[in-house]
Design a protein around this motif. Structure first.
Motif, PDB file in Angstrom:
ATOM      1  N   UNK A  44      14.680   9.435   2.996  1.00  0.00           N
ATOM      2  CA  UNK A  44      15.863   8.795   2.408  1.00  0.00           C
ATOM      3  C   UNK A  44      15.486   7.368   2.010  1.00  0.00           C
ATOM      4  N   UNK A  45      16.233   6.817   1.084  1.00  0.00           N
ATOM      5  CA  UNK A  45      15.970   5.451   0.628  1.00  0.00           C
ATOM      6  C   UNK A  45      16.101   4.458   1.789  1.00  0.00           C
ATOM      7  N   UNK A  46      17.098   4.638   2.621  1.00  0.00           N
ATOM      8  CA  UNK A  46      17.303   3.738   3.753  1.00  0.00           C
ATOM      9  C   UNK A  46      16.168   3.790   4.755  1.00  0.00           C
ATOM     10  N   UNK A  47      15.734   4.990   5.094  1.00  0.00           N
ATOM     11  CA  UNK A  47      14.648   5.160   6.055  1.00  0.00           C
ATOM     12  C   UNK A  47      13.353   4.566   5.505  1.00  0.00           C
ATOM     13  N   UNK A  48      13.065   4.858   4.243  1.00  0.00           N
ATOM     14  CA  UNK A  48      11.859   4.322   3.631  1.00  0.00           C
ATOM     15  C   UNK A  48      11.920   2.799   3.585  1.00  0.00           C
ATOM     16  N   UNK A  49      13.062   2.241   3.252  1.00  0.00           N
ATOM     17  CA  UNK A  49      13.226   0.783   3.193  1.00  0.00           C
ATOM     18  C   UNK A  49      12.943   0.122   4.538  1.00  0.00           C
ATOM     19  N   UNK A  50      13.445   0.719   5.602  1.00  0.00           N
ATOM     20  CA  UNK A  50      13.228   0.167   6.945  1.00  0.00           C
ATOM     21  C   UNK A  50      11.738   0.144   7.269  1.00  0.00           C
ATOM     22  N   UNK A  51      11.056   1.243   7.014  1.00  0.00           N
ATOM     23  CA  UNK A  51       9.637   1.318   7.339  1.00  0.00           C
ATOM     24  C   UNK A  51       8.800   0.425   6.425  1.00  0.00           C
ATOM     25  N   UNK A  52       9.176   0.326   5.171  1.00  0.00           N
ATOM     26  CA  UNK A  52       8.470  -0.595   4.276  1.00  0.00           C
ATOM     27  C   UNK A  52       8.658  -2.034   4.734  1.00  0.00           C
ATOM     28  N   UNK A  53       9.825  -2.350   5.263  1.00  0.00           N
ATOM     29  CA  UNK A  53      10.076  -3.692   5.792  1.00  0.00           C
ATOM     30  C   UNK A  53       9.120  -4.033   6.924  1.00  0.00           C
ATOM     31  N   UNK A  54       8.904  -3.086   7.832  1.00  0.00           N
ATOM     32  CA  UNK A  54       7.964  -3.302   8.947  1.00  0.00           C
ATOM     33  C   UNK A  54       6.539  -3.469   8.424  1.00  0.00           C
ATOM     34  N   UNK A  55       6.170  -2.652   7.453  1.00  0.00           N
ATOM     35  CA  UNK A  55       4.825  -2.751   6.884  1.00  0.00           C
ATOM     36  C   UNK A  55       4.645  -4.041   6.093  1.00  0.00           C
ATOM     37  N   UNK A  56       5.700  -4.471   5.425  1.00  0.00           N
ATOM     38  CA  UNK A  56       5.633  -5.725   4.672  1.00  0.00           C
ATOM     39  C   UNK A  56       5.544  -6.920   5.634  1.00  0.00           C
ATOM     40  N   UNK A  57       6.268  -6.847   6.731  1.00  0.00           N
ATOM     41  CA  UNK A  57       6.225  -7.909   7.746  1.00  0.00           C
ATOM     42  C   UNK A  57       4.801  -8.068   8.302  1.00  0.00           C
ATOM     43  N   UNK A  58       4.097  -6.949   8.450  1.00  0.00           N
ATOM     44  CA  UNK A  58       2.710  -6.973   8.933  1.00  0.00           C
ATOM     45  C   UNK A  58       1.721  -7.310   7.809  1.00  0.00           C
ATOM     46  N   UNK A  59       2.246  -7.474   6.606  1.00  0.00           N
ATOM     47  CA  UNK A  59       1.462  -7.753   5.397  1.00  0.00           C
ATOM     48  C   UNK A  59       0.507  -6.599   5.049  1.00  0.00           C
ATOM     49  N   UNK A  60       0.950  -5.381   5.346  1.00  0.00           N
ATOM     50  CA  UNK A  60       0.183  -4.185   5.000  1.00  0.00           C
ATOM     51  C   UNK A  60       0.560  -3.658   3.626  1.00  0.00           C
ATOM     52  N   UNK A  61       1.779  -3.943   3.182  1.00  0.00           N
ATOM     53  CA  UNK A  61       2.207  -3.550   1.842  1.00  0.00           C
ATOM     54  C   UNK A  61       2.783  -4.761   1.120  1.00  0.00           C
ATOM     55  N   UNK A  62       2.733  -4.675  -0.182  1.00  0.00           N
ATOM     56  CA  UNK A  62       3.344  -5.694  -1.026  1.00  0.00           C
ATOM     57  C   UNK A  62       4.407  -5.004  -1.864  1.00  0.00           C
ATOM     58  N   UNK A  63       5.598  -5.571  -1.862  1.00  0.00           N
ATOM     59  CA  UNK A  63       6.711  -5.003  -2.616  1.00  0.00           C
ATOM     60  C   UNK A  63       7.038  -5.964  -3.753  1.00  0.00           C
ATOM     61  N   UNK A  64       7.042  -5.428  -4.963  1.00  0.00           N
ATOM     62  CA  UNK A  64       7.324  -6.227  -6.146  1.00  0.00           C
ATOM     63  C   UNK A  64       8.553  -5.660  -6.835  1.00  0.00           C
ATOM     64  N   UNK A  65       9.543  -6.515  -7.024  1.00  0.00           N
ATOM     65  CA  UNK A  65      10.772  -6.103  -7.720  1.00  0.00           C
ATOM     66  C   UNK A  65      10.750  -6.738  -9.098  1.00  0.00           C
ATOM     67  N   UNK A  66      10.934  -5.910 -10.109  1.00  0.00           N
ATOM     68  CA  UNK A  66      10.900  -6.383 -11.488  1.00  0.00           C
ATOM     69  C   UNK A  66      11.898  -5.574 -12.316  1.00  0.00           C
ATOM     70  N   UNK A  67      11.812  -5.686 -13.613  1.00  0.00           N
ATOM     71  CA  UNK A  67      12.680  -4.921 -14.515  1.00  0.00           C
ATOM     72  C   UNK A  67      11.847  -4.270 -15.610  1.00  0.00           C
ATOM     73  N   UNK A  68      12.265  -3.089 -15.987  1.00  0.00           N
ATOM     74  CA  UNK A  68      11.756  -2.429 -17.177  1.00  0.00           C
ATOM     75  C   UNK A  68      12.943  -2.383 -18.122  1.00  0.00           C
ATOM     76  N   UNK A  69      12.905  -3.282 -19.073  1.00  0.00           N
ATOM     77  CA  UNK A  69      14.088  -3.430 -19.907  1.00  0.00           C
ATOM     78  C   UNK A  69      15.201  -4.012 -19.062  1.00  0.00           C
TER      79      UNK A  69
END
Length: 106
Positions: A44-69
């Motif tokens: 689910x989007x919520x579950x994935x978001x929570x786990x990505x947050x933990x990985x981002x906090x550990x600096x294991x992933x980088x999350x980039x928010x942008x726009x396409x159009x």
């Protein structure tokens, strides 16, 4: 008897291990969109978001928010630190399994 290797607790959680494994399959520096990662992992989007947050906090992933159009897009990439941590994790798991295979019961 040798001491079992330490397993990275950030990666060891099943959902985060699946995230890191999926991202590690990409070439270094490449990324995946959030919806595609969600689909690949069947999370689910919520579950994935929570786990990505933990990985981002550990600096294991980088999350980039942008726009396409006019449409927002979120990209997720494994950092070099995350790739190294995953390599260390898989080495530790292999050592643990190799050690288990070599133990004999009396």
């Amino acid at each position: 008897m040798t001491t079992p290797p330490d397993l990275d607790p950030v990666i060891h959680a099943q959902a985060r291990l699946r995230v890191v494994a999926a991202l590690s399959a990409l070439p270094t520096g490449d990324h995946m969109t959030f919806p595609y990662l969600q689909k690949v992992l069947d999370m689910t989007a919520g579950n994935l978001s929570v786990h990505l947050g933990k990985l981002e906090e550990a600096r294991y992933v980088e999350i980039t928010k942008t726009h396409q159009g006019r449409r927002p897009v979120t990209y997720v990439a494994l950092t070099s630190r995350g790739r190294a941590a995953f390599d260390d994790y898989t080495t530790a798991i292999r050592a643990l399994l190799d050690g288990a295979a070599g133990t004999e019961q009396p």
